[in-house]
Design an enzyme around this catalytic site. Structure first.
Site, short mmCIF file in Angstrom:
data_model
loop_
_atom_site.label_atom_id
_atom_site.label_comp_id
_atom_site.label_asym_id
_atom_site.label_seq_id
_atom_site.Cartn_x
_atom_site.Cartn_y
_atom_site.Cartn_z
N ASP A 30 56.39 18.31 28.34
CA ASP A 30 57.20 17.99 27.16
C ASP A 30 56.49 16.92 26.36
OD1 ASP A 30 59.28 19.78 27.64
OD2 ASP A 30 60.45 18.33 28.77
N ASP A 81 60.82 24.99 24.02
CA ASP A 81 62.24 24.66 23.95
C ASP A 81 62.77 24.87 22.53
OD1 ASP A 81 62.10 23.82 26.63
OD2 ASP A 81 61.72 21.75 26.06
#
EC number: 3.4.23.36
Length: 172
Positions: free
Chosen positions: A119, A137
């Site tokens: 991330d 995402d």
């Protein structure tokens, strides 16, 4: 009604582009930023190299990578089944499902290869911070939003317009 070869090809291209873009950006983050490094972009936005061992918002982080990959694979199969059942004229939903699948595959690759998901997008203020997330995402979230828009706003309007068109004396 089966989707046309052109629609199927376009869907596959969108999935592949989403996966490749996601994996390239993650590779750049891993290659250029030490884990935990934060690069401010704006007062509320930064790049932050992080590892997510859970699913969205780090939920289920206590499960192992194999269990999470299995869960992701089951969800992916369910989304693929819904995609096959989607009528070909629902082009926005097809595009949305393509980016959802691309995002899911991108994160699944991370889980299977690394045991976690890379991330790097971090929204925050001095008193509040949002979860760190990645492009995959975003694809999943935007795709889900587009499906809701198509299902609850656009499709009913289209059906209502078709129903009005079919009534005698109205638009014939």
């Amino acid at each position: 009604m089966k989707p046309s070869r052109r629609l199927l090809t376009l869907n596959i291209v969108v999935v592949v582009l989403a996966v490749v873009l996601d994996q390239v950006v993650k590779a750049i983050v891993v290659a250029t930023m030490p884990l935990g490094e934060m690069i401010p972009i704006m007062p509320f936005l930064a790049l932050l190299h992080a590892r997510n061992t859970g699913i969205a918002f780090s939920m289920l982080a206590g499960l192992g990578p194999i269990e999470l990959a299995g869960l992701a694979a089951v969800v992916l199969v369910a989304v693929l089944w819904l995609w096959v059942k989607t009528p070909p004229d629902r082009k926005l939903t097809h595009f949305a499902l393509a980016i959802v699948v691309g995002g899911a595959i991108g994160n699944l690759i991370d889980r299977l290869v690394l045991g976690y998901v890379v991330d790097y997008v971090y929204f925050h203020t001095p008193v509040w911070s949002f979860a760190v997330f990645n492009l995959a995402d975003s694809f999943i979230s935007v795709g889900a939003f587009l499906i809701v828009i198509d299902e609850f706003l656009l499709a009913p309007r289209k059906e209502a317009a078709l129903a009005r068109k079919g009534r005698p004396g109205e638009g014939n």
